[in-house]
Design an enzyme around this catalytic site. Structure first.
Site, mmCIF file in Angstrom:
data_model
loop_
_atom_site.group_PDB
_atom_site.id
_atom_site.type_symbol
_atom_site.label_atom_id
_atom_site.label_comp_id
_atom_site.label_asym_id
_atom_site.label_seq_id
_atom_site.Cartn_x
_atom_site.Cartn_y
_atom_site.Cartn_z
ATOM 1 N N PHE A 166 0.816 -1.222 0.000
ATOM 2 C CA PHE A 166 0.000 0.000 0.000
ATOM 3 C C PHE A 166 0.846 1.267 0.000
ATOM 4 C CE2 PHE A 166 -2.629 -3.286 1.991
ATOM 5 C CZ PHE A 166 -3.713 -3.265 1.138
ATOM 6 N N LEU A 167 2.065 1.157 -0.474
ATOM 7 C CA LEU A 167 2.963 2.306 -0.503
ATOM 8 C C LEU A 167 3.035 2.843 -1.928
ATOM 9 C CD1 LEU A 167 4.594 3.502 1.894
ATOM 10 C CD2 LEU A 167 6.622 2.446 0.912
ATOM 11 N N GLY B 12 -1.268 7.681 -5.938
ATOM 12 C CA GLY B 12 -2.328 7.476 -6.919
ATOM 13 C C GLY B 12 -3.528 8.346 -6.648
ATOM 14 N N CYS C 211 -15.959 0.556 2.982
ATOM 15 C CA CYS C 211 -15.567 0.282 4.376
ATOM 16 C C CYS C 211 -14.564 1.288 4.938
ATOM 17 C CB CYS C 211 -14.980 -1.128 4.474
ATOM 18 S SG CYS C 211 -16.154 -2.430 4.089
ATOM 19 N N LYS D 34 -15.603 4.948 5.703
ATOM 20 C CA LYS D 34 -16.599 4.935 6.782
ATOM 21 C C LYS D 34 -15.950 4.627 8.126
ATOM 22 C CE LYS D 34 -19.260 1.363 6.632
ATOM 23 N NZ LYS D 34 -18.661 0.556 7.736
ATOM 24 N N LYS E 286 -11.234 0.307 -6.868
ATOM 25 C CA LYS E 286 -10.064 -0.556 -6.991
ATOM 26 C C LYS E 286 -10.407 -1.699 -7.942
ATOM 27 C CE LYS E 286 -11.033 -3.752 -3.170
ATOM 28 N NZ LYS E 286 -10.502 -4.357 -1.936
ATOM 29 N N ARG F 173 -18.272 3.437 -4.465
ATOM 30 C CA ARG F 173 -18.414 4.368 -3.356
ATOM 31 C C ARG F 173 -17.082 5.036 -3.034
ATOM 32 N NH1 ARG F 173 -21.891 0.267 0.321
ATOM 33 N NH2 ARG F 173 -20.660 -1.177 -0.954
#
Length: 218
Positions: A36-37, A40, A47, A50, A108, A115
């Protein structure tokens, strides 16, 4: 991690640095790693946004605001408008009649979930500026037709790019990786690419005949 990289990407652009090299350097530290590095379009979906909101609210109610997490949320919210500004600055304020191919609507790959997706900000901004937008997403059409009025739909990435003045990549679906860039350039009115997921190297895009390429932090 996502918001941190997006902030570093903006700094990288100002300093003339490639965020991919920065990411590689940071990721070699085993205490950090590479997951997740990536710079973008930011995070989205049903989820995570929220849950971030819920945790921030819980902290506020307890009288202990989480300043770092609030910063994460702020950066993520701003990233979408940053990307809109990037596209408009690069391709001109007068977008009336310009044709854009948008690759990817879901937040993704592997889902039809739109959402909090950046496509819900970027597409309306382009349409509102008078641009003609043709979109493609392997799973997002069912939701997207109701959420994105004013756009046309394509069967695949090449069809979306036919006669376009620019391609904008919003979701890094495998279907959009490793395409024949020379073939793509020939199909376009003006071969330009805004790769907002950094899935293509600038040198490969330009070698294929594109006259312009922009990424995030590159």
């Amino acid at each position: 991690r996502i918001s941190f990289m997006n902030e570093l990407a903006q700094l990288a652009e100002k300093l003339g640095v490639d965020i991919e090299q920065v990411r590689t350097g940071i990721g070699t530290d085993p205490r950090i790693g590479t997951h997740f590095l990536y710079a973008g379009t930011g995070y989205g979906g049903s989820c995570f946004p929220k849950d971030v909101n819920a945790l921030l609210r819980t902290a506020e109610d307890a009288g202990h605001p989480l300043r770092v997490l609030k910063g994460v949320q702020t950066v993520n919210d701003l990233q979408k408008s940053v990307l809109v500004d990037k596209v408009v600055r690069r391709f001109g304020n007068a977008l009336g009649g310009k044709r854009f191919a948008i690759w990817g609507l879901a937040f993704k790959p592997g889902t039809d979930d739109m959402r909090e997706a950046p496509s819900l900000t970027i597409n309306p901004a382009l349409v509102g500026s008078g641009a003609k937008v043709r979109v493609v997403d392997p799973q997002g059409r069912k939701e997207g037709e109701a959420l994105l009025p004013g756009v046309k739909w394509a069967d695949d990435a090449y069809h979306a790019a036919q006669g376009a003045h620019a391609v904008v990549i919003l979701t890094e679906w495998n279907e959009f990786r490793a395409l024949d860039l020379k073939k793509l350039a020939r199909k376009m009115e003006t071969p330009r690419m805004a790769d907002l997921r950094n899935i293509y190297a600038a040198k490969d895009v330009k070698k294929a005949g594109f006259e312009a390429h922009i990424g995030v932090g590159r």
